[in-house]
Design a protein around this motif. Structure first.
Motif, PDB file in Angstrom:
ATOM      1  N   GLU A   1       0.831  -1.204   0.000  1.00  0.00           N
ATOM      2  CA  GLU A   1       0.000   0.000   0.000  1.00  0.00           C
ATOM      3  C   GLU A   1       0.868   1.257   0.000  1.00  0.00           C
ATOM      4  OE1 GLU A   1      -2.635  -0.264   3.310  1.00  0.00           O
ATOM      5  OE2 GLU A   1      -3.874  -1.859   2.425  1.00  0.00           O
ATOM      6  N   ARG A   2       1.979   1.225   0.736  1.00  0.00           N
ATOM      7  CA  ARG A   2       2.871   2.381   0.762  1.00  0.00           C
ATOM      8  C   ARG A   2       3.550   2.577  -0.599  1.00  0.00           C
ATOM      9  NH1 ARG A   2       5.851   2.785   6.722  1.00  0.00           N
ATOM     10  NH2 ARG A   2       3.912   2.958   7.934  1.00  0.00           N
ATOM     11  N   ALA A   3       3.913   1.482  -1.239  1.00  0.00           N
ATOM     12  CA  ALA A   3       4.537   1.591  -2.558  1.00  0.00           C
ATOM     13  C   ALA A   3       3.562   2.171  -3.572  1.00  0.00           C
ATOM     14  CB  ALA A   3       5.037   0.220  -3.022  1.00  0.00           C
ATOM     15  N   VAL A   4       2.321   1.731  -3.516  1.00  0.00           N
ATOM     16  CA  VAL A   4       1.300   2.256  -4.428  1.00  0.00           C
ATOM     17  C   VAL A   4       1.059   3.740  -4.149  1.00  0.00           C
ATOM     18  CG1 VAL A   4      -1.124   2.112  -5.082  1.00  0.00           C
ATOM     19  CG2 VAL A   4       0.211   0.018  -4.786  1.00  0.00           C
ATOM     20  N   SER A   5       1.041   4.111  -2.862  1.00  0.00           N
ATOM     21  CA  SER A   5       0.887   5.530  -2.501  1.00  0.00           C
ATOM     22  C   SER A   5       2.048   6.369  -3.025  1.00  0.00           C
ATOM     23  CB  SER A   5       0.791   5.686  -0.979  1.00  0.00           C
ATOM     24  OG  SER A   5      -0.351   5.049  -0.465  1.00  0.00           O
ATOM     25  N   ALA A   6       3.225   5.740  -3.091  1.00  0.00           N
ATOM     26  CA  ALA A   6       4.412   6.445  -3.563  1.00  0.00           C
ATOM     27  C   ALA A   6       4.491   6.513  -5.081  1.00  0.00           C
ATOM     28  CB  ALA A   6       5.675   5.775  -3.026  1.00  0.00           C
ATOM     29  N   GLY A   7       3.556   5.815  -5.781  1.00  0.00           N
ATOM     30  CA  GLY A   7       3.501   5.927  -7.233  1.00  0.00           C
ATOM     31  C   GLY A   7       3.715   4.646  -8.005  1.00  0.00           C
ATOM     32  N   ALA A   8       3.761   3.490  -7.331  1.00  0.00           N
ATOM     33  CA  ALA A   8       4.016   2.225  -8.022  1.00  0.00           C
ATOM     34  C   ALA A   8       2.724   1.636  -8.590  1.00  0.00           C
ATOM     35  CB  ALA A   8       4.653   1.219  -7.068  1.00  0.00           C
ATOM     36  N   LEU A   9       2.869   0.903  -9.687  1.00  0.00           N
ATOM     37  CA  LEU A   9       1.744   0.173 -10.257  1.00  0.00           C
ATOM     38  C   LEU A   9       1.529  -1.098  -9.442  1.00  0.00           C
ATOM     39  CD1 LEU A   9       2.644   0.535 -14.040  1.00  0.00           C
ATOM     40  CD2 LEU A   9       0.819   1.720 -12.809  1.00  0.00           C
ATOM     41  N   ALA A  10       0.299  -1.287  -8.955  1.00  0.00           N
ATOM     42  CA  ALA A  10       0.009  -2.388  -8.027  1.00  0.00           C
ATOM     43  C   ALA A  10       0.349  -3.755  -8.610  1.00  0.00           C
ATOM     44  CB  ALA A  10      -1.454  -2.333  -7.612  1.00  0.00           C
ATOM     45  N   ASP A  11       0.126  -3.952  -9.914  1.00  0.00           N
ATOM     46  CA  ASP A  11       0.345  -5.273 -10.501  1.00  0.00           C
ATOM     47  C   ASP A  11       1.805  -5.564 -10.818  1.00  0.00           C
ATOM     48  OD1 ASP A  11       0.572  -3.485 -12.553  1.00  0.00           O
ATOM     49  OD2 ASP A  11      -0.820  -4.493 -13.919  1.00  0.00           O
ATOM     50  N   THR A  12       2.693  -4.621 -10.484  1.00  0.00           N
ATOM     51  CA  THR A  12       4.132  -4.852 -10.712  1.00  0.00           C
ATOM     52  C   THR A  12       4.904  -5.038  -9.407  1.00  0.00           C
ATOM     53  OG1 THR A  12       4.760  -2.495 -10.671  1.00  0.00           O
ATOM     54  CG2 THR A  12       4.010  -3.413 -12.782  1.00  0.00           C
ATOM     55  N   ILE A  13       4.216  -5.013  -8.281  1.00  0.00           N
ATOM     56  CA  ILE A  13       4.880  -5.082  -6.980  1.00  0.00           C
ATOM     57  C   ILE A  13       5.512  -6.451  -6.750  1.00  0.00           C
ATOM     58  CG2 ILE A  13       4.542  -4.979  -4.482  1.00  0.00           C
ATOM     59  CD1 ILE A  13       4.287  -2.281  -5.694  1.00  0.00           C
ATOM     60  N   SER A  14       6.746  -6.434  -6.247  1.00  0.00           N
ATOM     61  CA  SER A  14       7.403  -7.678  -5.841  1.00  0.00           C
ATOM     62  C   SER A  14       8.126  -7.449  -4.520  1.00  0.00           C
ATOM     63  CB  SER A  14       8.395  -8.155  -6.910  1.00  0.00           C
ATOM     64  OG  SER A  14       9.426  -7.207  -7.098  1.00  0.00           O
ATOM     65  N   VAL A  15       8.219  -8.485  -3.718  1.00  0.00           N
ATOM     66  CA  VAL A  15       8.894  -8.408  -2.421  1.00  0.00           C
ATOM     67  C   VAL A  15      10.395  -8.612  -2.632  1.00  0.00           C
ATOM     68  CG1 VAL A  15       9.108  -9.415  -0.122  1.00  0.00           C
ATOM     69  CG2 VAL A  15       6.861  -9.260  -1.213  1.00  0.00           C
ATOM     70  N   VAL A  16      11.201  -7.700  -2.122  1.00  0.00           N
ATOM     71  CA  VAL A  16      12.654  -7.838  -2.263  1.00  0.00           C
ATOM     72  C   VAL A  16      13.337  -8.198  -0.946  1.00  0.00           C
ATOM     73  CG1 VAL A  16      12.805  -6.286  -4.228  1.00  0.00           C
ATOM     74  CG2 VAL A  16      13.035  -5.347  -1.931  1.00  0.00           C
ATOM     75  N   GLU A  17      12.631  -7.994   0.182  1.00  0.00           N
ATOM     76  CA  GLU A  17      13.274  -8.304   1.462  1.00  0.00           C
ATOM     77  C   GLU A  17      12.234  -8.490   2.551  1.00  0.00           C
ATOM     78  OE1 GLU A  17      17.235  -6.614   3.479  1.00  0.00           O
ATOM     79  OE2 GLU A  17      15.597  -5.169   3.538  1.00  0.00           O
ATOM     80  N   ILE A  18      12.415  -9.535   3.351  1.00  0.00           N
ATOM     81  CA  ILE A  18      11.628  -9.748   4.569  1.00  0.00           C
ATOM     82  C   ILE A  18      12.602 -10.028   5.701  1.00  0.00           C
ATOM     83  CG2 ILE A  18       9.954 -11.190   5.774  1.00  0.00           C
ATOM     84  CD1 ILE A  18       8.598 -11.767   3.141  1.00  0.00           C
ATOM     85  N   LEU A  19      12.541  -9.209   6.745  1.00  0.00           N
ATOM     86  CA  LEU A  19      13.412  -9.390   7.898  1.00  0.00           C
ATOM     87  C   LEU A  19      12.561  -9.648   9.132  1.00  0.00           C
ATOM     88  CD1 LEU A  19      16.063  -6.537   7.415  1.00  0.00           C
ATOM     89  CD2 LEU A  19      16.354  -8.981   6.966  1.00  0.00           C
ATOM     90  N   GLU A  20      12.893 -10.694   9.879  1.00  0.00           N
ATOM     91  CA  GLU A  20      12.212 -11.016  11.131  1.00  0.00           C
ATOM     92  C   GLU A  20      13.245 -10.984  12.252  1.00  0.00           C
ATOM     93  OE1 GLU A  20       9.057 -14.296  10.700  1.00  0.00           O
ATOM     94  OE2 GLU A  20      10.464 -14.698   9.058  1.00  0.00           O
ATOM     95  N   THR A  21      12.961 -10.171  13.276  1.00  0.00           N
ATOM     96  CA  THR A  21      13.881 -10.050  14.399  1.00  0.00           C
ATOM     97  C   THR A  21      13.143 -10.375  15.696  1.00  0.00           C
ATOM     98  OG1 THR A  21      15.028  -8.252  13.231  1.00  0.00           O
ATOM     99  CG2 THR A  21      15.510  -8.538  15.588  1.00  0.00           C
ATOM    100  N   PRO A  22      13.355 -11.568  16.259  1.00  0.00           N
ATOM    101  CA  PRO A  22      12.689 -11.917  17.530  1.00  0.00           C
ATOM    102  C   PRO A  22      13.181 -11.012  18.658  1.00  0.00           C
ATOM    103  CG  PRO A  22      13.571 -13.863  16.422  1.00  0.00           C
ATOM    104  CD  PRO A  22      14.156 -12.677  15.728  1.00  0.00           C
ATOM    105  N   LEU A  23      12.259 -10.584  19.518  1.00  0.00           N
ATOM    106  CA  LEU A  23      12.603  -9.756  20.678  1.00  0.00           C
ATOM    107  C   LEU A  23      12.533 -10.656  21.915  1.00  0.00           C
ATOM    108  CD1 LEU A  23      10.620  -6.497  19.813  1.00  0.00           C
ATOM    109  CD2 LEU A  23      12.933  -7.158  19.152  1.00  0.00           C
ATOM    110  N   SER A  24      13.685 -11.077  22.380  1.00  0.00           N
ATOM    111  CA  SER A  24      13.743 -12.095  23.423  1.00  0.00           C
ATOM    112  C   SER A  24      13.164 -11.636  24.751  1.00  0.00           C
ATOM    113  CB  SER A  24      15.199 -12.542  23.626  1.00  0.00           C
ATOM    114  OG  SER A  24      16.026 -11.432  23.944  1.00  0.00           O
ATOM    115  N   TYR A  25      13.143 -10.322  25.008  1.00  0.00           N
ATOM    116  CA  TYR A  25      12.655  -9.829  26.296  1.00  0.00           C
ATOM    117  C   TYR A  25      11.141  -9.657  26.319  1.00  0.00           C
ATOM    118  CZ  TYR A  25      12.497  -5.433  23.700  1.00  0.00           C
ATOM    119  OH  TYR A  25      12.243  -4.473  22.761  1.00  0.00           O
ATOM    120  N   ALA A  26      10.504  -9.797  25.162  1.00  0.00           N
ATOM    121  CA  ALA A  26       9.061  -9.543  25.079  1.00  0.00           C
ATOM    122  C   ALA A  26       8.291 -10.864  25.079  1.00  0.00           C
ATOM    123  CB  ALA A  26       8.747  -8.742  23.822  1.00  0.00           C
ATOM    124  N   PRO A  27       7.070 -10.853  25.617  1.00  0.00           N
ATOM    125  CA  PRO A  27       6.277 -12.082  25.691  1.00  0.00           C
ATOM    126  C   PRO A  27       5.610 -12.403  24.355  1.00  0.00           C
ATOM    127  CG  PRO A  27       5.031 -10.253  26.594  1.00  0.00           C
ATOM    128  CD  PRO A  27       6.390  -9.709  26.244  1.00  0.00           C
TER     129      PRO A  27
END
Length: 518
Positions: free
Chosen positions: A475-501
């Motif tokens: 949605e942010r990419a489309v708001s920034a001017g991207a064509l919705a049908d051309t969107i591709s994911v280039v990165e997914i980062l997951e960072t566990p927070l050990s101190y949180a439940p």
């Protein structure tokens, strides 16, 4: 169909035109001017003249600019900001603007108010949210501030109070009144996120001047094209989007160089050394995009935690001043003649010895009049080059992630001063268009969108969380001017927070898409 890309640096303003096969049609390098706007106009005019194309065929125009950075560093043209922090009384011990340089606090007005509300790290309420406090404060600030920054405690878990506050501000001050919401700007961590949100609010007036000036420069050349500004993650955003998030332009210059270097070399992973007229920026190319900094970044003396490329800047450029000390040693920089190199450097008839003069004296490059540097002792020139080599090698070592030799892509107008071999470097890539790699990087970029949030996988399954983050990044990419049908994911980062439940994990998703050709 053609694309026009411009990148404004501290010394030079570069421009390129690419055809629909991403081939360089024309390029130019002009001096950056004090008012910036004139330099942009000059660059556009020169590259259009050099290309000999019909300007009506240019359908996209991209600009990478240092205006936002300069405004913060120089404390000029910034707006008056009011800060609403939602988190009283829990956050009262550290007030907004803590550890800020006093001069910028005064420039931004220093107004702030602590509002009851906010959340715990697990999403529980800290204190009852008070709309009446917000209404009273905003009414008092009417006519006294140009923008408002809204910051909620743990809004990365739940941003509903920030959004409600923004709605109240618009209700009181008008729908078009500039508002920055921290959950859309910074990362986890209240103070760094707050600082970034305040700076974003302060830059609304600056970015409006940039967008208006860019549009006018294109109109002068009768160019009717989709207009974009460069973000600091190697992607683009529309002018409307940039006016909401001007802070995302900070650091876009080095990022453009990294993206341009990737295009010119065909490499996806390497170190990039961009040598300009004043500084050398060293960054890492990872999967075709600049490596993001993992630590807090200081902008104009203000520590922030919004996304920034991992860049090391050293005081070495083509205009760096070379001096011989009383004990016979040679020093290089960090001061530079900058955009005045063609007036002050010895090879061009000036009286200041620069690194470019050293390269001319050693016969590495043909510039100016070599006879004007013939009086520089060869031993001094060789010693100066040894210093230049040491500066570059030290910088490259600092950006390595292992002791192994690395490939380096060398770009920038000042790259003529770099030695052909460097210790710790297995190969050095250069290209005939390396001098305008920054403008090329701006031109080839896609529209980007990024979203970051903390999810509790116990309550929201991992697959659902990733899908939600991807949807919101899209949605942010489309708001920034991207064509919705051309969107591709280039990165997914997951960072566990050990101190949180609840298996709390910080999820960040980045997507890119193509710009509209209309």
């Amino acid at each position: 169909m053609y694309k026009l890309g411009i990148d404004v640096g501290g010394t030079n303003t570069d421009a390129v035109i690419l055809d629909d096969h991403q081939k360089v049609v024309a390029h130019t390098k002009t001096h950056t001017t004090k008012d910036i706007q004139t330099g942009i106009s000059n660059a556009i005019h020169e590259v259009v003249q050099a290309s000999q194309i019909n300007v009506q065929a240019i359908n996209q125009a991209m600009l990478g600019t240092t205006q936002a950075t300069n405004a913060i560093v120089e404390r000029k043209n910034l707006g008056q900001v009011g800060v609403l922090r939602i988190g009283y009384p829990a956050t009262a011990s550290i007030i907004p603007y803590t550890q800020w340089p006093e001069d910028i606090v005064q420039t931004l007005s220093g107004k702030y108010s602590l509002i009851h509300g906010g959340y715990e790290f697990n999403g529980d309420s800290l204190a009852p949210f008070s709309e009446s406090e917000i209404r009273d404060i905003v009414a008092q600030w009417q006519g006294q501030v140009d923008a408002i920054a809204i910051v909620g405690v743990f809004s990365s878990i739940n941003d509903d109070q920030e959004r409600r506050t923004a709605a109240l501000v618009h209700e009181i001050l008008g729908a078009d009144f500039p508002v920055s919401v921290s959950s859309e700007i910074g990362s986890v961590g209240l103070i760094g996120r707050e600082n970034a949100t305040i700076l974003n609010a302060a830059l609304f007036k600056v970015i409006q001047k940039v967008t208006v000036g860019f549009s006018k420069a294109l109109q002068v050349e009768q160019i009717q094209a989709q207009e974009y500004l460069c973000q600091n993650d190697g992607t683009l955003m529309s002018l409307d989007y940039s006016e909401k998030y001007p802070i995302l332009t900070i650091g876009s210059g080095p990022t453009n160089s990294i993206r341009g270097a990737a295009y010119l070399s065909g490499r996806q992973n390497a170190l990039v050394c961009d040598i300009g007229g004043t500084t050398s920026d060293i960054g890492a190319l990872v999967n075709g995009f600049p490596r993001e900094s993992s630590k807090a970044v200081s902008v104009g003396g203000v520590e922030t935690n919004f996304r920034m490329p991992d860049i090391l800047s050293v005081g070495l450029g083509g205009g760096s001043i070379v001096r011989k000390q009383a004990d016979g040693t040679i020093t290089v920089g960090p001061d530079s003649v900058g955009y005045a190199i063609t007036e002050r450097a010895k090879a061009f008839g000036g009286d200041t010895l620069t690194t470019t003069d050293i390269a001319v004296r050693l016969g590495w490059v043909e510039l100016g009049d070599p006879s004007l540097v013939a009086d520089v002792p060869l031993a001094d020139a060789q010693q100066a080059m040894a210093v230049i080599q040491e500066i570059l090698e030290t910088g490259i070592d600092q950006m390595k992630t292992s002791a192994e030799d690395v490939s380096v892509i060398l770009v920038g107008g000042g790259s003529i001063i770099a030695p052909k071999q460097l210790t710790g470097v297995s190969a050095i890539d250069t290209n005939q268009y390396g001098g305008v790699a920054n403008a090329i990087g701006a031109t080839i970029a896609q529209i980007g969108g990024e979203f970051e949030k903390m999810y509790q996988y116990v309550e929201i399954p991992r697959e659902q969380a990733l899908a939600d983050a991807t949807k919101l990044a899209t949605e942010r990419a489309v708001s920034a001017g991207a064509l919705a049908d051309t969107i591709s994911v280039v990165e997914i980062l997951e960072t566990p927070l050990s101190y949180a439940p609840g298996e709390t994990t910080k999820v960040k998703v980045k997507v890119v898409g193509n710009a509209s050709l209309n």
